[in-house]
Write a protein that holds these residues in place. Structure first.
Motif, PDB file in Angstrom:
ATOM      1  N   LEU A  60       0.864  -1.185   0.000  1.00 46.93           N
ATOM      2  CA  LEU A  60       0.022  -0.086   0.029  1.00 46.93           C
ATOM      3  C   LEU A  60       0.783   1.076   0.049  1.00 46.93           C
ATOM      4  O   LEU A  60       0.412   2.310  -0.587  1.00 46.93           O
ATOM      5  CB  LEU A  60      -0.969  -0.006   1.069  1.00 46.93           C
ATOM      6  CG  LEU A  60      -2.103  -0.915   1.417  1.00 46.93           C
ATOM      7  CD1 LEU A  60      -2.736  -1.081   2.442  1.00 46.93           C
ATOM      8  CD2 LEU A  60      -3.209  -0.536   0.302  1.00 46.93           C
ATOM      9  N   HIS A  61       2.064   1.117   0.784  1.00 46.46           N
ATOM     10  CA  HIS A  61       2.821   2.463   0.663  1.00 46.46           C
ATOM     11  C   HIS A  61       3.655   2.592  -0.798  1.00 46.46           C
ATOM     12  O   HIS A  61       3.578   3.670  -1.262  1.00 46.46           O
ATOM     13  CB  HIS A  61       3.891   2.300   1.702  1.00 46.46           C
ATOM     14  CG  HIS A  61       4.891   3.206   1.950  1.00 46.46           C
ATOM     15  ND1 HIS A  61       5.994   3.130   2.472  1.00 46.46           N
ATOM     16  CD2 HIS A  61       4.749   4.586   1.448  1.00 46.46           C
ATOM     17  CE1 HIS A  61       6.782   4.237   2.615  1.00 46.46           C
ATOM     18  NE2 HIS A  61       6.065   5.112   2.182  1.00 46.46           N
ATOM     19  N   VAL A  62       3.894   1.477  -1.247  1.00 49.59           N
ATOM     20  CA  VAL A  62       4.550   1.672  -2.781  1.00 49.59           C
ATOM     21  C   VAL A  62       3.354   2.081  -3.623  1.00 49.59           C
ATOM     22  O   VAL A  62       3.826   3.089  -4.440  1.00 49.59           O
ATOM     23  CB  VAL A  62       5.290   0.234  -2.876  1.00 49.59           C
ATOM     24  CG1 VAL A  62       5.588   0.246  -4.465  1.00 49.59           C
ATOM     25  CG2 VAL A  62       6.140   0.110  -2.109  1.00 49.59           C
ATOM     26  N   ALA A  63       2.318   1.578  -3.270  1.00 50.41           N
ATOM     27  CA  ALA A  63       1.318   2.072  -4.261  1.00 50.41           C
ATOM     28  C   ALA A  63       1.045   3.552  -4.239  1.00 50.41           C
ATOM     29  O   ALA A  63       0.734   4.319  -5.583  1.00 50.41           O
ATOM     30  CB  ALA A  63      -0.146   1.340  -4.059  1.00 50.41           C
ATOM     31  N   CYS A  64       0.925   4.068  -3.110  1.00 51.36           N
ATOM     32  CA  CYS A  64       0.892   5.431  -2.993  1.00 51.36           C
ATOM     33  C   CYS A  64       2.090   6.313  -3.472  1.00 51.36           C
ATOM     34  O   CYS A  64       1.957   7.170  -4.055  1.00 51.36           O
ATOM     35  CB  CYS A  64       0.802   6.001  -1.591  1.00 51.36           C
ATOM     36  SG  CYS A  64      -0.777   5.481  -0.727  1.00 51.36           S
ATOM     37  N   LEU A  65       3.168   5.595  -3.451  1.00 47.99           N
ATOM     38  CA  LEU A  65       4.340   6.448  -3.916  1.00 47.99           C
ATOM     39  C   LEU A  65       4.549   6.332  -5.353  1.00 47.99           C
ATOM     40  O   LEU A  65       4.774   7.386  -5.893  1.00 47.99           O
ATOM     41  CB  LEU A  65       5.707   5.552  -3.323  1.00 47.99           C
ATOM     42  CG  LEU A  65       6.235   5.740  -1.854  1.00 47.99           C
ATOM     43  CD1 LEU A  65       7.123   4.840  -1.414  1.00 47.99           C
ATOM     44  CD2 LEU A  65       6.369   7.331  -1.506  1.00 47.99           C
ATOM     45  N   ALA A  66       3.830   5.257  -5.935  1.00 51.65           N
ATOM     46  CA  ALA A  66       3.946   5.089  -7.325  1.00 51.65           C
ATOM     47  C   ALA A  66       2.889   6.290  -8.039  1.00 51.65           C
ATOM     48  O   ALA A  66       3.118   6.749  -9.069  1.00 51.65           O
ATOM     49  CB  ALA A  66       3.440   3.586  -7.929  1.00 51.65           C
ATOM     50  N   LEU A  67       1.778   6.517  -7.349  1.00 53.09           N
ATOM     51  CA  LEU A  67       0.995   7.719  -7.612  1.00 53.09           C
ATOM     52  C   LEU A  67       1.325   8.989  -7.448  1.00 53.09           C
ATOM     53  O   LEU A  67       0.627   9.542  -7.747  1.00 53.09           O
ATOM     54  CB  LEU A  67      -0.474   7.272  -7.144  1.00 53.09           C
ATOM     55  CG  LEU A  67      -1.159   6.137  -7.446  1.00 53.09           C
ATOM     56  CD1 LEU A  67      -2.698   5.918  -6.790  1.00 53.09           C
ATOM     57  CD2 LEU A  67      -1.493   5.881  -9.033  1.00 53.09           C
ATOM     58  N   GLY A  68       2.701   9.256  -6.824  1.00 47.97           N
ATOM     59  CA  GLY A  68       3.160  10.510  -6.338  1.00 47.97           C
ATOM     60  C   GLY A  68       2.360  11.030  -5.307  1.00 47.97           C
ATOM     61  O   GLY A  68       2.569  12.381  -5.206  1.00 47.97           O
ATOM     62  N   VAL A  69       1.835  10.350  -4.270  1.00 47.56           N
ATOM     63  CA  VAL A  69       1.349  10.880  -3.137  1.00 47.56           C
ATOM     64  C   VAL A  69       2.271  11.370  -2.342  1.00 47.56           C
ATOM     65  O   VAL A  69       3.147  10.776  -2.025  1.00 47.56           O
ATOM     66  CB  VAL A  69       0.228   9.747  -2.432  1.00 47.56           C
ATOM     67  CG1 VAL A  69      -0.277  10.174  -1.088  1.00 47.56           C
ATOM     68  CG2 VAL A  69      -0.758   9.297  -3.398  1.00 47.56           C
ATOM     69  N   GLY A  70       1.824  12.753  -1.958  1.00 48.16           N
ATOM     70  CA  GLY A  70       2.931  13.461  -1.033  1.00 48.16           C
ATOM     71  C   GLY A  70       1.978  14.515  -0.075  1.00 48.16           C
ATOM     72  O   GLY A  70       0.673  14.437  -0.045  1.00 48.16           O
ATOM     73  N   GLN A  71       3.040  15.448   0.497  1.00 49.21           N
ATOM     74  CA  GLN A  71       2.537  16.383   1.246  1.00 49.21           C
ATOM     75  C   GLN A  71       1.459  17.150   0.637  1.00 49.21           C
ATOM     76  O   GLN A  71       1.841  17.736  -0.194  1.00 49.21           O
ATOM     77  CB  GLN A  71       3.620  17.100   1.768  1.00 49.21           C
ATOM     78  CG  GLN A  71       3.064  18.137   3.078  1.00 49.21           C
ATOM     79  CD  GLN A  71       4.136  18.724   3.837  1.00 49.21           C
ATOM     80  OE1 GLN A  71       5.491  18.739   3.473  1.00 49.21           O
ATOM     81  NE2 GLN A  71       4.233  19.376   4.710  1.00 49.21           N
ATOM     82  N   GLY A  72       0.281  17.635   1.242  1.00 49.00           N
ATOM     83  CA  GLY A  72      -0.746  18.309   0.402  1.00 49.00           C
ATOM     84  C   GLY A  72      -1.791  17.591  -0.163  1.00 49.00           C
ATOM     85  O   GLY A  72      -2.870  18.205  -0.524  1.00 49.00           O
ATOM     86  N   ASP A  73      -1.587  16.208  -0.265  1.00 48.40           N
ATOM     87  CA  ASP A  73      -2.581  15.612  -0.970  1.00 48.40           C
ATOM     88  C   ASP A  73      -3.584  14.884   0.123  1.00 48.40           C
ATOM     89  O   ASP A  73      -3.145  14.873   1.321  1.00 48.40           O
ATOM     90  CB  ASP A  73      -1.955  14.423  -1.808  1.00 48.40           C
ATOM     91  CG  ASP A  73      -1.315  14.619  -2.911  1.00 48.40           C
ATOM     92  OD1 ASP A  73      -1.636  15.544  -3.655  1.00 48.40           O
ATOM     93  OD2 ASP A  73      -0.190  14.136  -3.139  1.00 48.40           O
ATOM     94  N   ILE A  74      -4.425  14.533  -0.473  1.00 54.79           N
ATOM     95  CA  ILE A  74      -5.737  13.939   0.436  1.00 54.79           C
ATOM     96  C   ILE A  74      -5.943  12.599  -0.088  1.00 54.79           C
ATOM     97  O   ILE A  74      -6.279  12.466  -1.233  1.00 54.79           O
ATOM     98  CB  ILE A  74      -6.947  14.882   0.781  1.00 54.79           C
ATOM     99  CG1 ILE A  74      -6.679  16.267   1.175  1.00 54.79           C
ATOM    100  CG2 ILE A  74      -7.840  14.159   1.742  1.00 54.79           C
ATOM    101  CD1 ILE A  74      -7.974  17.185   1.310  1.00 54.79           C
ATOM    102  N   ILE A  75      -5.817  11.525   0.911  1.00 56.20           N
ATOM    103  CA  ILE A  75      -6.454  10.280   0.382  1.00 56.20           C
ATOM    104  C   ILE A  75      -7.525   9.567   1.277  1.00 56.20           C
ATOM    105  O   ILE A  75      -7.773   9.706   2.485  1.00 56.20           O
ATOM    106  CB  ILE A  75      -5.256   9.277   0.889  1.00 56.20           C
ATOM    107  CG1 ILE A  75      -4.021   9.564   0.114  1.00 56.20           C
ATOM    108  CG2 ILE A  75      -5.441   7.794   0.384  1.00 56.20           C
ATOM    109  CD1 ILE A  75      -4.040   9.986  -1.495  1.00 56.20           C
ATOM    110  N   TRP A  76      -8.671   9.108   0.408  1.00 54.63           N
ATOM    111  CA  TRP A  76      -9.780   8.661   1.152  1.00 54.63           C
ATOM    112  C   TRP A  76      -9.815   7.124   1.133  1.00 54.63           C
ATOM    113  O   TRP A  76      -9.312   6.603   0.344  1.00 54.63           O
ATOM    114  CB  TRP A  76     -11.065   9.256   0.255  1.00 54.63           C
ATOM    115  CG  TRP A  76     -11.524  10.608   0.470  1.00 54.63           C
ATOM    116  CD1 TRP A  76     -10.742  11.877   1.333  1.00 54.63           C
ATOM    117  CD2 TRP A  76     -12.653  11.151   0.015  1.00 54.63           C
ATOM    118  NE1 TRP A  76     -11.445  12.653   1.103  1.00 54.63           N
ATOM    119  CE2 TRP A  76     -12.379  12.832   0.347  1.00 54.63           C
ATOM    120  CE3 TRP A  76     -13.450  10.719  -0.722  1.00 54.63           C
ATOM    121  CZ2 TRP A  76     -13.419  13.559  -0.098  1.00 54.63           C
ATOM    122  CZ3 TRP A  76     -14.572  11.704  -1.305  1.00 54.63           C
ATOM    123  CH2 TRP A  76     -14.280  13.067  -0.973  1.00 54.63           C
ATOM    124  N   THR A  77     -10.444   6.749   2.356  1.00 51.36           N
ATOM    125  CA  THR A  77     -10.325   5.011   2.488  1.00 51.36           C
ATOM    126  C   THR A  77     -11.631   4.890   3.321  1.00 51.36           C
ATOM    127  O   THR A  77     -12.105   5.595   3.763  1.00 51.36           O
ATOM    128  CB  THR A  77      -9.072   4.673   2.685  1.00 51.36           C
ATOM    129  OG1 THR A  77      -9.120   3.294   2.890  1.00 51.36           O
ATOM    130  CG2 THR A  77      -8.698   4.775   4.290  1.00 51.36           C
TER     131      THR A  77
END
Length: 383
Positions: A60-77
């Protein structure tokens, strides 16, 4: 009387032989077993690319990294999940928010998602990505969810930790038909086990390359990706800040051996679920959704009881050596999230589901006598 756990692995001689063969004859890490396991997972799920990792949390961490998720983003789950479904976004310094569930299935409710998206769009607070959780092995309504997210260019990660062996619209969970990436778990209580381990699936080559890179220190030996000429056969370059999330060949050999039997495992789980449905059909409890019962991987079988009786029922079952459990404490209720802005947060359906849920034993090696013991004990305490 032996304890009946809520979940358990199933190991046979082929599994043992596969691991012993690696110990005696092959590389323990960075050998041929991991790519062979990845190929087998692609063949089984229909996804084009696979990256095996040491846990679904890492995936899950790598998946977020692959999508470029970073500071300032919001992720819903979903808050009706293990903490890793949200933690992976926090690892990337992104903010997290939660979508309420359907109180029957435990999965994200598409109608409530649509409402939340409309509100977020009006306030310009749309998420970068949505992490759906296929709770208990039943797929979320991916076609509807995908359409909603596409309208706002929101990426989708499937937390399919419960889902291997299940299907959605006759396609295997993990095929990524309606998502960017899907993450599997091979923890001992899941559909198959590699002792510990996970995998990331995708149909997008760029994302696949990033998953491989981030899971292996950010290092490559591909000369076509170097920023200067190679200095020799030993040469490699670190292109990104990656992590040591590799799966060992020992784990991959076990997972690969288990994957051969996954359909049989799921068949046994479905038979157990059917026996529960038949035994409890006239009892004053809420049973899992039967709308797609033949598609679920049945990682969990959860009954919902009266809120004010749940604690006593749970305690009684445990006192009779029946290892029931509760899935899950809503993620936002954990102290870390309470201290991170969720102290007054509440989702109606998630709260209700949590207050009533009891997970009953379900695993391939659960024999008829043990299941009957579970059935009779629950009937006794309920009736």
């Amino acid at each position: 009387m032996p304890i009946i756990p809520y979940g358990s692995h199933s190991i046979n001689d082929d599994d043992v032989d596969a691991v012993v063969n690696v110990l005696r004859n092959e590389f323990l890490t960075q050998g041929q077993q991991v790519p062979a396991f990845e190929d087998a997972l692609c063949q089984y799920t229909g996804a084009k690319f696979c990256t095996a990792v040491n846990s679904a949390t890492s995936g899950l961490h790598v998946a977020c990294l692959a999508l470029g998720v970073g500071q300032g983003d919001i992720i819903w789950t979903s808050a009706n999940s293990f903490a890793a479904s949200a933690n992976c976004a926090r690892y990337c310094s992104a903010d997290v928010d939660f979508v309420d569930i359907d109180a029957k299935t435990g999965n994200i409710c598409p109608d409530l998602l649509a409402q939340k998206l409309a509100h977020a769009a009006s306030s310009e607070m749309l998420p970068t990505a949505l992490i759906v959780v296929h709770f208990s092995g039943l797929s979320c309504e991916m076609k509807q969810i995908s359409k909603l997210c596409a309208e706002h260019n929101i990426k989708i990660i499937e937390d399919a930790a419960h889902g291997l062996g299940g299907t959605y619209e006759n396609q295997p969970i993990g095929c990524c038909q309606y998502s960017d990436l899907a993450v599997l778990s091979f923890h001992p209580v899941k559909s198959i086990t590699s002792a510990e381990g996970g995998a990331i699936l995708t149909n997008q080559p760029t994302l696949a390359e990033k998953c491989q890179l981030f899971s292996k220190h950010g290092i490559t030996r591909d000369i076509f990706k170097f920023d200067k000429a190679s200095e020799g056969d030993w040469y490699y370059q670190q292109l990104a800040l990656g992590f040591n999330y590799r799966l060992s060949d020992l784990h991959a050999a076990l997972g690969r051996s288990q994957l051969v039997r996954v359909d049989n495992f799921i068949k046994k789980r479905r038979i157990i679920a059917e026996r529960y449905f038949d035994a409890f059909k006239d009892m004053p409890i809420i049973l899992p959704s039967m709308e797609s019962a033949n598609e679920s991987a049945w990682h969990l079988y959860i009954v919902q009881v009266e809120v004010n009786k749940r604690h006593d029922i749970f305690s009684f079952l445990r006192s009779k050596d029946i290892g029931v459990n509760v899935h899950y404490i809503p993620i936002y209720k954990h102290p870390y999230y309470q201290s991170s802005g969720f102290e007054n947060y509440s989702l109606n359906n998630t709260e209700l589901y949590y207050s009533r849920a009891i997970s009953l034993p379900i695993f391939p090696n659960l024999d008829n006598a043990s299941q009957q013991r579970v059935i009779e004990t629950l009937r006794h305490v309920i009736l």
